[in-house]
Design an enzyme around this catalytic site. Structure first.
Site, PDB file in Angstrom:
ATOM      1  N   HIS A 168       0.863  -1.186   0.000  1.00 52.05           N
ATOM      2  CA  HIS A 168       0.000   0.000   0.000  1.00 52.05           C
ATOM      3  C   HIS A 168       0.897   1.233   0.000  1.00 52.05           C
ATOM      4  O   HIS A 168       1.874   1.269   0.738  1.00 52.05           O
ATOM      5  CB  HIS A 168      -0.879  -0.036   1.252  1.00 52.05           C
ATOM      6  CG  HIS A 168      -2.010   0.938   1.232  1.00 52.05           C
ATOM      7  ND1 HIS A 168      -1.825   2.289   1.334  1.00 52.05           N
ATOM      8  CD2 HIS A 168      -3.357   0.751   1.144  1.00 52.05           C
ATOM      9  CE1 HIS A 168      -3.012   2.888   1.302  1.00 52.05           C
ATOM     10  NE2 HIS A 168      -3.955   1.979   1.186  1.00 52.05           N
ATOM     11  N   ARG A 185      -6.748  10.332   0.205  1.00 53.35           N
ATOM     12  CA  ARG A 185      -6.604  10.823  -1.167  1.00 53.35           C
ATOM     13  C   ARG A 185      -7.957  10.941  -1.849  1.00 53.35           C
ATOM     14  O   ARG A 185      -8.182  11.844  -2.643  1.00 53.35           O
ATOM     15  CB  ARG A 185      -5.656   9.905  -1.950  1.00 53.35           C
ATOM     16  CG  ARG A 185      -4.193  10.122  -1.555  1.00 53.35           C
ATOM     17  CD  ARG A 185      -3.286   9.032  -2.093  1.00 53.35           C
ATOM     18  NE  ARG A 185      -3.394   7.808  -1.304  1.00 53.35           N
ATOM     19  CZ  ARG A 185      -3.319   6.584  -1.803  1.00 53.35           C
ATOM     20  NH1 ARG A 185      -3.170   6.408  -3.100  1.00 53.35           N
ATOM     21  NH2 ARG A 185      -3.415   5.534  -1.021  1.00 53.35           N
TER      22      ARG A 185
END
Ligand SMILES: Cc1cc2nc3c(=O)[nH]c(=O)nc-3n(C[C@H](O)[C@H](O)[C@H](O)COP(=O)(O)OP(=O)(O)OC[C@H]3O[C@@H](n4cnc5c(N)ncnc54)[C@H](O)[C@@H]3O)c2cc1C
Ligand code: SF4
Ligand code: SF4
Ligand code: FES
Lengths: 253, 606
Positions: free
Chosen positions: B237, B257
């Protein structure tokens, strides 16, 4: 890097004693890191629970310098420097070993609470419409990570050992989430009074103070539940209606 | 004679995360007896940590969404080595599985106008698709299944570890486990077994995964004769915490995000605009303004490059760090505070949308994310590879042995899209439960060989009795370090070969570890037992990664940096136990995509 000293409760069941350890402390370390370091280097069989290391799973509950806390969210630099730090298991549950207690009672007590029962869906595909404002209130309760720290401080359980009579603040939060769920149609008020023993809570608010999820347990969950119970059982008009509708029910009051 | 208690179920489910709980609920609905075993307390499995959301094309936020788009997104994300049938079933069934959670009491965030389940943007998903609850979606999922499941007559054995599966000829007939609290052994006889044990992330040093993720299910299935595929495909990740050291690896949800958070290097540059893969060019914004509009649900805007797939974002971060443009502690900057330039009450908004991130940084790093930037870097996160199963039934090559959730392979191919795991758990957990119950009803009981049970117990107890051996923690730490360095985000043949030698040596050492203390809640002993599984999966990961001589998704090789469309695009790498007891690796051709599904993919990549 500095060194910190610890006194950690070791032992099984009723038998136990504090043992002293030291650990090397780096910037940002939490108490759980120190416990893991001690485990890896000095006491391979030191028992403790953990999973997420980020305050999300509620596994690592313990009493640090006498305060019920999550070990993974308690930073070393928040504790008084230079003083020996004590770490003990929770006190409201039977002790198993070192920092691990038998919390299975919480699971058994939860099972006694009537499950969620929704009204019929609003649309054919099985959806419901709810506004964010309506769900906000229950979402507060659904943040509960079942760390059982609130159960640990509640004097009704911890000092008076009323586990059979009182389900404790955590399960009040659970019940509040069900009772205030916008879709739920079950009525748990009688159980709250008889089975979960809500009357035992005398609103000392100790539970709210220790909740790592900052759930306002007493004001937002327990007090409104108490009001609902009072509404059902002590409101004279409601009572009259109940006598007419069901003879059975009234005999319990 | 070893002492043990006996239990007998129609279906035994191993693992109580989303997949295991959903399987147990489904099996018990078919009126068979169900036992459920988990290593931690109930409700603490990995699923509880999931943050961002669960993907389902419900089209509540954007009516253009449907299963076909979700299917195509999943295949593209997995770089087309996914099992297409699983990707299809997943996309088709996820919406019903999410709605069913609501029926069982889940409380998802709502859309403003219609009051339906709200859906958020996530990397690789064309439309806002993730049902979520702030950034604690996993908690909502596991608690809903747990609170529903406890009323279904399922017998739960929490804090029990399965040490081995049992077989009668070809088929599986149960499992041997010990109770972690007291160290007592138990024999669970069963007509069908469902593995739902999660991933293998503890094989690496920097990881978002907990102590549970030692690949037990992978190793149990492998030992029982099942095939493992795609083991080289590990997801790193892009955003884990990097500082302080003690929290290194802890996840920072992609939701940051999705809500408008941007990545910058030490020069203040938004470096994600520098390298946008061709496969995604047509879907990606080419300026900051458009990217921002996308996060605010402007339907005409394309997604910002920060929301490209995880493998790509992770490698871009690695590049910035390697080329000297990293942050002080070897990461890059993730900034959500900047949105105050765009939103009136940004601080409130951030706390509301990302409460646990706010809390996590405040508490663990002394950083207020509504005002300051975060330092982030890649962390081992998800195991795409695992037990090879039949797409419809989730049964492995071993009759009666099923697998679902992270420990099963196929759905995600070479790279998993965020949010596709939680939906995977409920879609395939349900299927595994249903087919396991069928199997149990049709096939009846096998017999358990008490000799096998005895052997398992003796082997498990060995470290306790042994004196003067090494502690298991040191071996585990050494393995994690080597796997991170040599089979991590960027891979090379020689380094991976080295790992095989190291694993062989560590296996030898692991066979002689000691666990001082007694049987009661003894983490040293537990670690010693888990270590064998960790070594097995590490070997499988390294062997598979050597075998796939190309780069694809989570598997990136510096010596073969490109995709190999001619050959490796059409095979899965498989690992299984050979006749001689050694691990064997080979390649299996993938089934050809049916025309209708190919047409969907072609249509969506226009
Ligand atoms: C921090 C974090 C955030 C994430 N966020 C998201 C997200 O937003 N969206 C998304 O889709 N996915 C997300 N993921 C991924 C997702 O959470 C996991 O892939 C998923 O929860 C795995 O579920 P599972 O049911 O397969 O296994 P788990 O939930 O991990 O459960 C495994 C179970 O198996 C048990 N077990 C293991 N070995 C044994 C054994 N030997 N004996 C007995 N029991 C055993 C364990 O005790 C546990 O109960 C996230 C993952 C992490 C780590
Ligand atoms: S407020 Fe009630 S539940 Fe909370 S600690 Fe006090 S007595 Fe216990
Ligand atoms: S209410 Fe708070 S203190 Fe109590 S169990 Fe839940 S999270 Fe823990
Ligand atoms: S380890 Fe999960 S809350 Fe501490």
């Amino acid at each position: 890097m500095s060194e910190a000293r610890f006194k950690i409760w070791r032992g099984e069941g009723e038998e136990g004693r504090f043992e002293e350890y030291s650990a090397q402390i780096d910037e940002g370390m939490v108490v759980l890191d120190a416990v893991h370091q001690i485990q890896a280097e000095k006491a391979p069989d030191l028992a403790c629970r953990w999973n997420c290391k980020a305050g999300k799973c509620g596994s690592c509950s313990a009493e640090i310098n006498g305060m019920p806390k999550l070990m993974c969210m308690t930073r070393m630099d928040q504790l008084p420097e230079g003083e020996t730090i004590t770490i003990e298991p929770m006190k409201a549950f039977p002790h198993i070993r070192d920092l691990v207690t038998d919390v299975s009672w919480n699971y058994r007590a939860k099972k006694k609470i009537k499950k969620f029962k929704p009204r019929a869906p609003d649309t054919e595909d099985g959806s419901w419409s709810m506004s964010q404002d309506d769900v906000d209130r229950v979402q507060e309760f659904r943040k509960c990570i079942e760390c059982f720290l609130c159960q640990d401080v509640c004097h009704v359980l911890r000092e008076h050992d009323k586990h059979e009579e009182f389900a404790g603040p955590q399960l009040m939060v659970y019940t509040a989430a069900l009772e205030m769920h916008p879709l739920d149609v079950e009525d748990r008020r009688e159980d709250l009074k008889e089975e979960q023993g809500i009357g035992y809570c005398n609103i000392t608010k100790c539970c709210t103070k220790v909740c790592p999820e900052e759930i306002t347990i007493t004001d937002n969950a327990i007090i409104p539940l108490k009001e609902r119970v009072v509404d059902k059982f002590y409101d004279p008009i409601g009572k009259l209606l109940k006598i007419f509708s069901s003879a059975d029910d009234s005999s319990k009051e | 004679m070893a002492q043990y208690e006996k239990f007998d179920y129609d279906v035994l489910v191993i693992g109580a995360g989303g997949a295991g709980l959903r399987a147990a609920i489904e099996a018990s609905a078919a009126n068979v007896s169900v036992g459920l075993i988990c290593k931690s307390l109930l409700g603490k499995a990995h699923t509880v940590m999931a943050e961002g959301g669960m993907a389902a094309a419900m089209a509540n936020v954007d009516e253009r969404d449907n299963w076909k788009v979700h299917f195509a997104d999943t295949m593209r994300g997995g770089q087309y080595i996914n099992n297409y049938r699983m990707a299809q079933l997943h996309a088709q069934e996820a919406p019903s599985r999410v709605r069913e959670l609501e029926e069982w009491g889940a409380v998802f965030d709502r859309t403003k106008d219609s009051g339906l389940i709200s859906q958020r943007n996530f990397g690789g998903h064309k439309f806002p698709r993730l049902a979520h609850v702030g950034d604690r979606t996993g908690l909502e999922l596991i608690r809903t299944l747990q609170d529903h499941g406890i009323h279904q007559g399922i017998e739960v054995h929490m804090e029990h570890t399965v040490a081995s599966l049992l077989k009668d000829g070809d088929r599986v007939t149960g499992a041997v486990a010990y109770d972690r609290e007291r160290g007592r052994f138990k024999l669970f006889q069963a007509k069908a077994v469902v593995l739902a044990t999660g991933g293998t992330g503890r094989a690496f040093k920097i990881t978002s995964n907990s102590w549970e993720y030692t690949g037990d299910g992978h190793a149990l299935a492998y030992e029982a004769g099942a095939d493992l595929i795609d083991m080289e495909c590990i997801q790193f990740h892009p955003t884990g915490m990097v500082w302080p050291l003690s929290v290194r690896g802890i996840l920072v949800t992609e939701g940051v995000r999705g809500e408008g958070g941007i990545l910058r290097n030490s020069e203040g540059k938004r470096f994600m605009f520098d390298d946008i893969p061709d496969l995604y060019k047509h879907q990606t914004a080419d300026n900051e303004e458009e990217g921002w509009r996308y996060t605010q649900n402007d339907r005409e805007a394309r997604r910002p490059p920060e929301l490209l797939t995880r493998d790509h974002v992770a490698r871009c971060i690695m590049r910035e760090v390697r080329d000297g443009r990293g942050s002080p502690h070897g990461g890059v900057y993730l900034d959500i505070a900047w949105i105050k330039e765009r939103l009136p009450n940004a601080e409130e908004h951030i706390k509301r949308k990302l409460p646990s991130m706010y809390h996590q940084f405040k508490q663990l790093a002394n950083v207020d994310i509504t005002k300051e930037v975060m330092e982030v870097g890649p962390t081992t996160h998800y195991t795409m590879g695992g037990i090879k199963v039949d797409a419809d039934s989730q049964m492995s090559a071993v009759p009666g042995l099923f697998a679902a959730g992270e420990c099963a392979a196929g759905l995600h191919g070479a790279n998993r899209l965020g949010g596709n795991s939680l939906s995977d758990l409920v879609v395939f957990g349900k299927r595994a439960g249903e087919y396991a119950a069928n199997f149990a009803q049709e096939k009846g009981s096998g017999t358990v060989d008490e000799g096998q049970v005895e052997q398992v117990i003796n082997r498990a107890l060995a470290p306790l009795g042994r004196e003067g051996g090494e502690l298991p923690y040191a071996i585990q730490a050494e393995l994690q370090e080597k796997m991170q360095d040599l089979v991590g985000i960027v891979r090379r043949e020689e380094e991976m070969q080295q790992v095989l030698g190291i694993v062989a040596e560590l296996k030898e050492r692991a066979a002689h570890v000691s666990a001082p203390g007694n049987r009661e809640y003894n983490p040293g002993w537990h670690t010693a037992i888990d270590l064998d599984n960790l070594l097995t999966v590490s070997e499988a990961i390294a062997l598979s990664a050597i075998e796939r001589k190309e780069s694809r998704g989570g598997h990136f090789r510096e010596d073969y940096p490109d995709k190999d469309a001619a050959h490796f695009a059409n095979v899965n790498v498989r690992v299984r136990k050979g006749e001689d007891g050694r691990m064997q690796v080979d390649q299996v051709p993938m089934a050809e995509l049916p025309e209708d599904l190919q047409a969907i993919i072609d249509e969506e990549s226009k």
